[in-house]
Design an enzyme around this catalytic site. Sequence first.
Site, short mmCIF file in Angstrom:
data_model
loop_
_atom_site.label_atom_id
_atom_site.label_comp_id
_atom_site.label_asym_id
_atom_site.label_seq_id
_atom_site.Cartn_x
_atom_site.Cartn_y
_atom_site.Cartn_z
N HIS A 47 73.46 -21.66 78.52
CA HIS A 47 72.31 -22.03 77.70
C HIS A 47 71.17 -21.04 77.85
CE1 HIS A 47 68.59 -24.48 76.94
NE2 HIS A 47 69.22 -24.61 75.79
N GLU A 50 71.97 -17.95 75.95
CA GLU A 50 71.77 -18.14 74.51
C GLU A 50 70.30 -17.92 74.14
OE1 GLU A 50 70.26 -21.51 71.97
OE2 GLU A 50 71.95 -22.28 73.15
N HIS A 51 69.39 -18.43 74.96
CA HIS A 51 67.96 -18.23 74.70
C HIS A 51 67.59 -16.75 74.81
CE1 HIS A 51 65.77 -22.22 74.55
NE2 HIS A 51 67.04 -22.59 74.71
N GLU A 127 62.31 -27.59 78.38
CA GLU A 127 63.36 -28.30 77.64
C GLU A 127 64.12 -29.25 78.57
OE1 GLU A 127 67.26 -27.29 74.81
OE2 GLU A 127 66.09 -25.66 75.72
#
Length: 421
Positions: A47, A50-51, A127
């Site tokens: 994740h 991906e950012h 997040e």
Amino acid sequence: MTAETSILANGMRVVTHRMDSVETVSLGVWIGAGARHEQAELNGASHLLEHMAFKGTARRNARAIAEEIENVGGQLNAFTSREITAYHATVLKEDVALAVDIIGDILQNSLFDETEMERERAVVLQEIGQSRDTPEELVFDFFQEVAYPDQPIGRTVLGPPEIVGVMPRDTLIDYMHTHYTAPRMVMVAAGNLLHNDLVRVAGDTFGAVAQGTAPRAEPARYGGGDRRDERDLEQVHLVVGFDGVGYHDPDHFNLAVASMLLGGGMSSRLFQEIREKRGLAYSIYSFTSSYVDGGLFGVYAGTGPDGVGELLPVLCGELAGATSHIGETELARARAQLRAGILMTLESTAARAEQLGRQMLIHGRPLPIDEVVSRIDAVDAASVERVISEMLNSRPTVAAIGPVDRLASFDEIVGRIGAVA
């Protein structure tokens, strides 16, 4: 028109579905790597990577990446799941080459600048914090962890803050080189385009991606159990579930239809009995989560502390009732709902692209719509009753957040399920 596929020299696959009636194209790269491919000390790497892919390359800084796609009215995004990471865009048909170039750039030339990484790490930590403050989301992480204990597929996609907060730059680079290899990557497009044109552009853009041999994910091993988090909330967020089936299991569509019948809409058994007749929950639905080598079936309910004691016996009764005497009318309705949901993807370029990407990574080929529909239509009452009965024989998984003191103990739940299985 059916999907077309090609394979580049390095093993990367290209699949398209032409839709002449639209003016747009949804495209992207789907990669067979996600949270279940991470070691425990790397949880959250997929994740975070991906950012970071959007935070600057040797050719474009983060602002240029955003501006170039939006200068032509396009949209660029990405997502990470337990088995898949995807980088995708939707653009007008004349801007396909630009979108491919941008996605190719961020997947091959990202700089992982330390300053940008610290800034984006802070965003991801926020997040994670937001997810932990949202009980209707967090309860599903608990459910996954209990269903698959002490293994990668049971861990969260976002990862824990104590790992993500200190994950070094080199870890992301190594992870990308290990898992973002050509045979695990699929270039997907749906919309107004020609297959051979995309193959040519994809070859020019991704032809240098290494073939590589990425490590296999640890096999999924269902466990089951119980996890509760006492919190001062207005509702109890509850998920009760069982061992399900994977994508390749012959019962995949049987369980999908069963889930639709039990809790797939306002006409479903759970919604009618628990919400409409008894008013025990505002939100009640069932779901399936399938993976390449296993899966889960679950029921989510949000109910007040006074209702949780009554809700569980009703839920168990509805599950038990679906092991026999399923009527043809409700079965036909469940099949129609599932069939319609799949056919509606043909009207959306983005939904069709995602469908193709998943099918290529899971099945190695696009599944013809007629094949999928025929498998749904072949589901009969006996198959649904059998798959529910078999499911109830597995050890249940229970996850709950909120004022849980009135929720039955795990042993009581096991006994109640066992009595109806």
